[in-house]
Scaffold this active site. Structure first.
Site, short mmCIF file in Angstrom:
data_model
loop_
_atom_site.label_atom_id
_atom_site.label_comp_id
_atom_site.label_asym_id
_atom_site.label_seq_id
_atom_site.Cartn_x
_atom_site.Cartn_y
_atom_site.Cartn_z
CB THR A 168 -0.93 0.03 1.22
OG1 THR A 168 -1.84 -1.08 1.15
CG2 THR A 168 -1.75 1.33 1.25
CG PHE A 192 0.08 4.73 3.65
CD1 PHE A 192 -1.12 4.78 4.35
CD2 PHE A 192 0.69 3.49 3.46
CE1 PHE A 192 -1.69 3.61 4.86
CE2 PHE A 192 0.12 2.33 3.96
CZ PHE A 192 -1.07 2.40 4.65
#
Length: 354
Positions: free
Chosen positions: A254, A256
């Site tokens: 992921t 960010f």
């Protein structure tokens, strides 16, 4: 105890004392820098440069990643001597967003969990925190549309990025996998572990909840349940790992973004994020991309989103290589502004280091 072992321990003690003296000297220099410089105490481009340089200079035997993490914590502690930062993230405690925040800023800041991504933006915009950390894209599940929409609507800028490898674990206080009667998890994690669950726990009842940290909390209160969450949640709620790394994609990552009232200066290895629009006519998309090709600017991401407010049918989010102040990027952006119906530079910032 052998003489060699005794001498090695004496050497380690001596080296520890030398390291301590050097740390104190570094901290005093960092304090003085804080007294001299104006503006933001946190400089993401400077930290990125330091971490890259130390990784390249590392003689071993410690791996580059370990060296960079050690120095991330040193910089975090030194920065706190100037002024402790406040960092908002999508909570509660124990989420991957908190792990990403600590990976980027180290352990020294005051971390503030929020209930929604929108609250992260509002906390930063209002000045209640210095920085915010929000998820923007998962390699398996795709982009986080709410984050993209808020970047378009909000005056805040991107000043950094964090890439976090997502390892999902099956956690419980139960004696084993077979003892669990229900599974708590965030819907996205259920999707990321779908095949593993179908192979190993096909009949287990699956209960979606607001976050993996909440799933871990619920499992900690119910010995007949289990949860999918990360290592931080396991430690926070005292859960055992019944099965580790159950994500279907071993490269599940992921990305960010770090948001603030400013972006970053040039670090030497940067990217620029922007959003723009194009009229609905043939060749419009080509007209947007042509300035990048003309000036030799590489694009690493292009994402379309339905426009909100009815002004345009779609807006296009781009990540391009380089800083907005680099001559070739500045020239491409200038020409893009002349062609597009709307352009907003969301920020230039260092490429994630670790």
């Amino acid at each position: 105890m052998s003489d060699e072992l005794l001498n090695l321990r004496k050497n380690i003690d001596r080296l520890d004392e030398e390291i301590l003296v050097r740390l104190a000297e570094r901290a005093r220099n960092a304090q003085r820098v804080g007294e001299i410089k104006q503006g933001n105490v946190y400089r993401p481009e400077r930290e990125a440069q330091v971490l890259r340089r130390l990784g390249a200079a590392n003689p071993g035997p410690l791996p580059d990643l370990a060296v960079q993490r050690i120095f991330r914590e040193i910089m975090s502690a030194c920065l706190a001597l100037e002024r402790p930062l406040r960092v908002a993230y999508l909570g509660p405690a124990g989420t991957f967003s908190e792990s990403a925040s600590r990976k980027h800023f180290g352990s020294a800041p005051n971390f503030v969990p929020t209930s929604t991504i929108d609250e992260v933006f509002r906390a930063v915009e209002a000045g209640n925190v210095d920085y915010g950390v929000v998820p923007v894209e998962n390699s398996t599940e795709g982009v986080v549309g709410g984050t993209l929409d808020l970047l378009l609507e909000n005056p805040l800028q991107i000043c950094g990025e964090v890439k976090l490898r997502i390892h999902q674990h099956l956690l419980s206080k139960a004696a084993g996998i077979g003892a669990a009667k229900r599974l708590y998890s965030h819907a996205q994690s259920l999707a990321q572990c779908h095949e593993w669950l179908n192979r190993n726990l096909p009949s287990l009842s699956r209960v979606p909840v607001a976050s993996n940290a909440e799933a871990a909390r619920l499992a900690s209160e119910d010995a007949e349940s289990c949860a999918i969450a990360g290592e931080a949640a396991a430690e926070l709620y005292g859960l055992d790992v019944l099965a580790a790394n159950i994500e279907d994609d071993p490269n599940n990552t992921t990305c960010f973004l770090v948001i603030a009232h400013h972006d970053a200066d040039r670090s030497g290895q940067d990217k620029t994020s922007l959003v723009c629009s194009a009229p609905n006519r043939p060749g419009a998309m080509h007209a947007l991309l042509e300035p990048l090709a003309k000036h030799g600017v590489s694009m690493s991401k292009l994402q379309s989103r339905p426009a909100r407010g009815g002004l345009w049918e779609y807006v296009f989010y781009m990540d391009i290589e380089g800083h907005r102040e680099d001559p070739e990027v500045a020239a491409a952006l200038k020409e893009l502004n002349e062609r597009a119906g709307f352009v907003k530079v969301l920020g230039s910032y260092p490429v994630a280091v670790i």
